[in-house]
Design a protein around this motif. Sequence first.
Motif, PDB file in Angstrom:
ATOM      1  N   GLU A 148      -2.243   7.867 -11.433  1.00 28.79           N
ATOM      2  CA  GLU A 148      -0.856   6.297 -11.553  1.00 28.79           C
ATOM      3  C   GLU A 148      -1.243   5.783 -11.729  1.00 28.79           C
ATOM      4  O   GLU A 148      -2.417   5.116 -10.832  1.00 28.79           O
ATOM      5  CB  GLU A 148       0.727   7.218 -10.891  1.00 28.79           C
ATOM      6  N   GLU A 149      -0.858   4.442 -12.459  1.00 32.78           N
ATOM      7  CA  GLU A 149      -1.547   3.286 -12.987  1.00 32.78           C
ATOM      8  C   GLU A 149      -1.693   2.605 -11.689  1.00 32.78           C
ATOM      9  O   GLU A 149      -2.504   2.206 -11.134  1.00 32.78           O
ATOM     10  CB  GLU A 149      -0.543   2.470 -13.969  1.00 32.78           C
ATOM     11  N   ASP A 150      -0.327   2.845 -10.106  1.00 27.73           N
ATOM     12  CA  ASP A 150      -0.614   2.141  -9.372  1.00 27.73           C
ATOM     13  C   ASP A 150      -1.800   2.914  -8.051  1.00 27.73           C
ATOM     14  O   ASP A 150      -1.891   2.091  -7.636  1.00 27.73           O
ATOM     15  CB  ASP A 150       0.920   2.465  -8.912  1.00 27.73           C
ATOM     16  N   GLN A 151      -1.708   3.922  -8.148  1.00 29.01           N
ATOM     17  CA  GLN A 151      -2.703   4.145  -7.808  1.00 29.01           C
ATOM     18  C   GLN A 151      -4.344   3.983  -8.499  1.00 29.01           C
ATOM     19  O   GLN A 151      -4.971   3.780  -7.492  1.00 29.01           O
ATOM     20  CB  GLN A 151      -2.861   6.093  -7.639  1.00 29.01           C
ATOM     21  N   ASP A 196      -4.698   1.064 -10.030  1.00 34.09           N
ATOM     22  CA  ASP A 196      -4.778   0.046  -9.414  1.00 34.09           C
ATOM     23  C   ASP A 196      -5.610  -0.138  -8.058  1.00 34.09           C
ATOM     24  O   ASP A 196      -5.890  -0.718  -7.202  1.00 34.09           O
ATOM     25  CB  ASP A 196      -3.670  -1.075  -9.215  1.00 34.09           C
ATOM     26  N   ASP A 197      -4.815   0.326  -7.323  1.00 34.22           N
ATOM     27  CA  ASP A 197      -5.206   0.550  -5.653  1.00 34.22           C
ATOM     28  C   ASP A 197      -6.748   0.635  -5.734  1.00 34.22           C
ATOM     29  O   ASP A 197      -6.886   0.381  -4.144  1.00 34.22           O
ATOM     30  CB  ASP A 197      -4.267   1.855  -4.951  1.00 34.22           C
ATOM     31  N   PRO A 249      -7.146  -4.395  -9.521  1.00 32.18           N
ATOM     32  CA  PRO A 249      -6.868  -4.778 -10.607  1.00 32.18           C
ATOM     33  C   PRO A 249      -8.042  -5.006 -11.753  1.00 32.18           C
ATOM     34  O   PRO A 249      -9.104  -5.548 -11.195  1.00 32.18           O
ATOM     35  CB  PRO A 249      -5.823  -6.286 -10.258  1.00 32.18           C
TER      36      PRO A 249
END
Length: 149
Positions: A20-23, A25-26, A30
Amino acid sequence: MIPWWNVPDYFHHPLIFYMEEDQEDDIFGPEDEYLRTLEVNSHTLIQLERWFTTSGQTRVTVVGPFKARLWLMEMISKAGSKNTSDQTKGKVMLQLIRSHPLTQQDLEFRSEAGSSLWFIRMSSVEVPQYLRFPLTVAWLSWDFVRILY
């Protein structure tokens, strides 16, 4: 010793999975701020293909030494886990790889309760896009990989 990128076997059977996109980024930061650092410190090449699926997941392809690929997969799996203990271990692993290159000691597999890792030879492993973390990979053939977290 020849550089890892001159070993053809490291490119024949990439590790492929979706996140997923949020993972993303983590893990990679960014604007992929830490991508190059993770590649250099793990001796791998990591390709990110954003919005590969209709749900917006990123396809991640990793080539390089087998143990390094497994280490990265374990780190990403643990960091994305819903289990607080595993998540903490994953975050520690992430800080480790962001700060210095992996050593042979880092790459040694440590069996933990609730996890399973059996392999003879890495084959092309692709995790279906509908799977979420924790990561489950099962590839059964004559040369098989079975990784369950």
